[in-house]
Motif scaffolding. Sequence first.
Motif: not given
Length: 145
Positions: A30-40, A124-130, A139-145
């Motif tokens: 979270v602190d170094y790579a700005n990942l969502p917590k649930f990724y870990v 990575p670092e996209s608005d959707m990842e944020k 969160v479902p989004y267009e092109g995610a499946s």
Amino acid sequence: MPYWEIFTPENAYTPEDKEQLAEAITSIYVDYANLPKFYVVVLFKDMPANTMYVGGKPADNFVRIRVDHIARQMDDPQMRFLCMEVIEEKLAPFVKERGYDWEVHIDETAMDLWRTQGLVPPPPESDMEKLWAKENRAVPYEGAS
């Protein structure tokens, strides 16, 4: 996602220790790579006596950590070095300072070989990842499946 498997001597850590270590690991991403917590994801595997061997001998004071990175790749040797330094710092109170022998390694898997909740994770670092980070869920989004 960062996926951690931590093989420990049986009863090496209390549930509280495990939660604190999992939180410390999560904070790296979270602190170094700005990942969502649930990724870990952190999986503890308590190993009964005489089930881990190092050099052909029982290693009942040994912690082995296997990490798989998917959400981010580290191509730069300096970044790899810094990552390992941060990991060792976060692990120290749980291994070094408790007198355990330990080893840790990282594998990296191509991001296109990963899905979460059946969705292709956003770039990575996209608005959707944020948004995923803010919501702490896929969160479902267009092109995610």
